[in-house]
Structure formats: C-alpha cells, structure tokens
Motif scaffolding. Sequence first.
Motif: not given
Length: 339
Positions: A50-51, A216-219, A297-299, A308-309
């Motif tokens: 996260k940091k 590629d995009m796992i969060g 996803h929507e973003d 933050d998401k």
Amino acid sequence: MNFKTLLLSFCSVIFSQCQSQNEVKNALPKIETLDFKPEYLELIDSIEVKKELYVYASDEMKGREAGTENEALATDFLVEKYKDLEIKGAGENGDYLQAIPKGTFRAMEEVGHNVIAKIEGSEKPDEYVVISAHLDHVGEQYGEIFNGADDNGSGTIAILNIAKAFKKLEQKGFKPKRSLIFLHVTGEEKGLLGSKYYVENSWFPLGNTVANLNIDMIGRVDEKHQNQPNYLYLIGGTRLSKELGSIAEKLNENHFGLALDYTYDAPDHPERLYYRSDHYNFAKNNIPSIFFFNGIHEDYHKPTDTADKINYPLLTKRTQYVFAIAWELANRKERLKLD
C-alpha cells in the motif's frame, strides 16, 4: 423481458461460465508441485504494498506516459527501489535501463526505457523466469492526471514485492535454482511496445526463457465479482503448456483458494484480452505465459483510477499467488513442457 425469463437467462450464463471453467480445470494434467512453504507468504506485506502504490500512483508521477519526461519519474523510482533491495540490474554492467531508441516506434516519439532487474539462479542461471508488468499509463489529458493505480500500478508494485520476497529468501540461504528476471516494460498503453522491444532485443537468449508471468491490473474487483471478490482471471496459461496451467491450479488449491476465472481465455471472447497485454509478445515466441488480471472496472482508463480504490488485502493475496508460481517455476527440476 420478465423477471422469470431474466432469472433463467442469468442462471444459464452463470452455469455456462462455471461449466467452461470446470472444463478447463478438468482438461489439465494432474501434477505435483514442490513444497512451497506457507510462511513464505509472510514475506509480502500489505502495508508495504500500500505504501509503495500510493507513491507510484500519486499525482507527482504525472501519469507515467511512455517516452516522456514523466516516464523517467517512474523508472527512477523503480531503479532506486531495486538498488535499496540490493538486487542488481540485469545488464552486462549491472544496468537497469534498456533504452528504446527514438524512432523505433511511431507511437512513441521519444526515447523510452524498460527497467530490468535480476536474481541469478544457483543451479541453472542460464534459464529464466520472467515476471513482467507495464510501468506506464496514459499521462495527463484534459488537464487531469491519469494515475493508473490499478492500471498498472498494481502490477508494478506486485513485481517489486515479489522481488523483495525472493531477495529475503536468498539472504536466508534459499536461492532460486533458475534466474528470475523482473521486467517492467514501457509503452504498453501505446501498443505493447516495451515488451515487443524486449523480446526482439533481449539481454538473454529468448529460447532460455522458461515462462513469462505477466501482471496487468490485479488491485480491484470487477462488477461480475462484487459479491465474491476472492477471484482472479487467468489468461493464456494453458495455451502453450498445460503443465503451466496445472501448476497454477495446484498452487491455488494448496494455498490460496482463489476462484480462478478463465472467461477471458476463451479463444472467441469478444474482448480479445489474450492479445492485449505484454505476455502476448512472449507467447508469440512460443514461451508459456500467464496474464493475471482482475477485469475491467468503472475507473479503467479514467482519472479516477486512484490508489484509495485499491483492495490492498486482495492485491497482496494475488501478489503472493504469482510469487508462489514463480517460486515453483524457478525451482522445479525440469523446465515446462510445451504442448
């Protein structure tokens, strides 16, 4: 459409998807994995993840557009992290940056750079497991910064923490048998350019690459899985080596319990995601590859893709999962069999 028809249609789709996923799993050969120890998972910490992602996806990085001065903000961050970890650059002189000369690609007008670090194997140093993620995003548009926290800050920071975990094991005397390449490619958003340049100008014999694990995009969690977020899409993992698919399934069964979703792996899927991330440049060269993905996803590709998401416990678990697969591939007696 009335409610009853809608319900039957929905159930039919879900059943079809589950059946498809079971068909993939059942078609894979049975395989035994090595003794990956659960305590290894503690080497990847969600607080550090996260940091680092909050820094990497901050406004200060200005959207990390490939081939711009803002790309250098990202590559400098990565190089400093690897230096702090005492993981050497993969170049002949310990260089981390692979320059993509100006004019190589029309879509990237200025010089771009891949970042490549390496932990050398103890027994088979000339065989390589490549873990990749694209470091770039789409920069600044319409006066707004597109931070790209999920796309692909999540994959970038995942690789850093996988590298960190392998380094900690090395310091404890557990060095991988094969070499590990931590590859951060630029220009994905402009057409998979950094990975294309890497495979065409690899610092190592491409035929010695055992596998590519591409993140590629796992969060995040997509709409389909809002009520069951413990999942991950796997794309391409069974196409060149069913043994690779079996390893991914077995390690998940033993340690993670993720719902592995193969929806996007269908050859006729309209999104054609198999062809849309950096693993594809490896697969085109007959290198077994898996693309790890959380779905659209929507973003996606919006300035609202912010740190933050991110679902940090889930990002950490998925990172640990890719780490376990990399550990297995780096330490197996034989390299993967091609189908």
